[in-house]
Write a protein that holds these residues in place. Sequence first.
Motif, mmCIF file in Angstrom:
data_model
loop_
_atom_site.group_PDB
_atom_site.id
_atom_site.type_symbol
_atom_site.label_atom_id
_atom_site.label_comp_id
_atom_site.label_asym_id
_atom_site.label_seq_id
_atom_site.Cartn_x
_atom_site.Cartn_y
_atom_site.Cartn_z
ATOM 1 N N UNK A 125 0.912 -1.290 0.062
ATOM 2 C CA UNK A 125 -0.062 -0.009 0.216
ATOM 3 C C UNK A 125 0.856 1.352 0.127
ATOM 4 N N UNK A 126 1.961 1.397 0.882
ATOM 5 C CA UNK A 126 2.935 2.344 0.814
ATOM 6 C C UNK A 126 3.501 2.584 -0.431
ATOM 7 N N UNK A 127 3.926 1.452 -1.084
ATOM 8 C CA UNK A 127 4.631 1.668 -2.550
ATOM 9 C C UNK A 127 3.418 2.419 -3.375
ATOM 10 N N UNK A 128 2.501 1.909 -3.375
ATOM 11 C CA UNK A 128 1.234 2.475 -4.437
ATOM 12 C C UNK A 128 0.726 3.725 -4.127
ATOM 13 N N UNK A 129 0.708 4.155 -2.905
ATOM 14 C CA UNK A 129 0.322 5.242 -2.521
ATOM 15 C C UNK A 129 1.447 6.581 -2.649
ATOM 16 N N UNK A 138 -6.784 -1.891 -2.519
ATOM 17 C CA UNK A 138 -7.437 -0.650 -3.117
ATOM 18 C C UNK A 138 -6.709 0.250 -3.523
ATOM 19 N N UNK A 139 -5.424 0.393 -3.091
ATOM 20 C CA UNK A 139 -4.547 1.244 -3.631
ATOM 21 C C UNK A 139 -3.955 0.750 -5.064
ATOM 22 N N UNK A 140 -4.066 -0.358 -5.230
ATOM 23 C CA UNK A 140 -3.624 -1.048 -6.539
ATOM 24 C C UNK A 140 -4.674 -1.285 -7.653
ATOM 25 N N UNK A 187 0.197 5.668 6.760
ATOM 26 C CA UNK A 187 0.241 6.934 6.679
ATOM 27 C C UNK A 187 1.763 7.470 7.212
ATOM 28 N N UNK A 188 2.168 6.843 8.042
ATOM 29 C CA UNK A 188 3.552 7.169 8.761
ATOM 30 C C UNK A 188 4.730 7.061 7.765
ATOM 31 N N UNK A 189 4.538 6.202 6.776
ATOM 32 C CA UNK A 189 5.520 5.916 5.989
ATOM 33 C C UNK A 189 5.756 7.088 5.021
ATOM 34 N N UNK A 190 4.893 7.720 4.717
ATOM 35 C CA UNK A 190 4.693 9.056 3.947
ATOM 36 C C UNK A 190 5.264 10.097 4.668
ATOM 37 N N UNK A 191 4.997 10.082 6.154
ATOM 38 C CA UNK A 191 5.369 11.438 6.804
ATOM 39 C C UNK A 191 6.823 11.267 7.357
#
Length: 555
Positions: free
Chosen positions: A119-123, A166-168, A342-346
């Motif tokens: 999910x983190x990779x896709x988003x 859902x991200x993919x 979310x934290x993987x983006x922050x």
Amino acid sequence: MPLPSQSFAHRRPLIGDPPQTGFVIALCALFLLTGLFGRDPWKGDDALHIAVALGFAREPGWLIPTLAGQIWLDTPPLFHWVASLTGRAAALIGASFADGVRLTSALFTALWLLGSAGAARELYGAPAARIAPLIAIASIGAVTYLHDAQAATTLLAALGLGMWALALIARRPLHGGIVLTLALALSGLGTGLWLTAILLLTAALMPLLPVWRTVAATPQRMLALPLAMLAGTALAASWYVALRLERPELAAQVWDEDVASLLPDSALLVGGMSSWVKVMAWYAWPALPVAGWALWQRRSQWRSPVLTLPLVLMLLLFVQLAGDGIARNQRALPLLAPLVVLGSAGLPKLRRGAANALDWFGVMTFSLLGIIIWLGWVAMYTGWPARLAKTFSRLEPGFSMPFYFMAVSLAVIMSLAWVWLLWRSPRTPTRGAVSWGCGMVLIWFLVSSLWLPWIDYGRSYRDVARQLAEHLPEERTCVAYAGLQESQRAAFYYFAGLKPLAYASGTGRRCSVLIAHYGRGGRKPALDAGWTLKWEGRRPGDRHEHFLMYVKNTT
């Protein structure tokens, strides 16, 4: 010939920015496998879920879960089906059934980490995929639950894979559809139809986003989502349908509980808000603060799955959990799934001062905890420092710390690896994730290697079950119980094969043996003169638990 300092400067760093995929996989594997083996079922959920899995291995039938011979419907049986198989496999190679059951927790936790990374990779891109698993394993509140026999790991697996799907699915409909079907099946078969409903609602909201419709513009791509939702729902409901055909009254009970979970109590939701904030403030550290920073950084993307997907899922889960009961550590577990993504983006976008503070706090905290764990082991083994040794002895009277050369050697190696990691890893924006992930692995490894005998001594019912079995009369009609908690019945079933009946039931009243329990502030049961107290005992370190065995007089 380059100078030594120049040569060192040009060496490739051990951990890059972000850390290499191989390093992340190895660290997660070490985290998942540490602390699973070589211990008894522990008081609480560990003993409970091991006993339910053992019921599938010992008793006939695979449809209805049982706990010590009694029907148990707290969760659907997917975890216990798989755990029964892994437990049997472990027994075949000489390991304990309990060790094999805990492997199932590691399996579903690995699916959660995989889904979170996907999910983190896709988003947010490839670097975030290597940050998300590190934040997940660094979560302070989750470490013990992820290493017990814990059916809630199926919940995490379903949420992680569901977000990935859902991200993919808009970009790669076939792959995303397969993952979504799997996530929905895990939710229904492993957690309950209430989680399936939350995932379906989240999935239904995604096509409302303009960005999602732009990516999935063709009719073929738009069809992938509803088809996967239908297939996944059918699998999710398969156990419930089978139960309704076999035992409709039990299916009605399961249905009522799932519906009640989806209808939150507004009074509980509002009144318990502060307690949930207090729990999450420490439980979800460090995922919570870096997830909050990601929300602020990407606030302009509120109409994109980048924010909407994890945020909607987190809000739905929070409303369901807070409206269904008081804040407890285990109940907060599902909230980690969207926070980790979310934290993987922050975290990579933290300002330099905040990133350095997070790294410094992690390094200092885990280094200090490591020293304390080593000092505690020295005190238990040598008796020095005397005050600390006395504290451990008072908590678990009669315990003597053995010396296991292999365990101590591995603990030394792990401690040196921590020091080497701090020396060699470069200061990068993502070093905080590495420090927290490695620090949690260090602490859990030291506890599992150095303190495991002491913890096992205090949390196992092995000795109590042995004493109880030794005092059971050979000639008895059946065994009844009064006041036993579920985990205690589970432990007695695991260690002594006991399947006691509730004394309050008509059948239990006719039994010739009664096992009773009372805790803090309780008292011995009031029985008539026809019963004789034959045995009384408790675990050495627990002054509040008291077990009694009464035998009915035959004269």
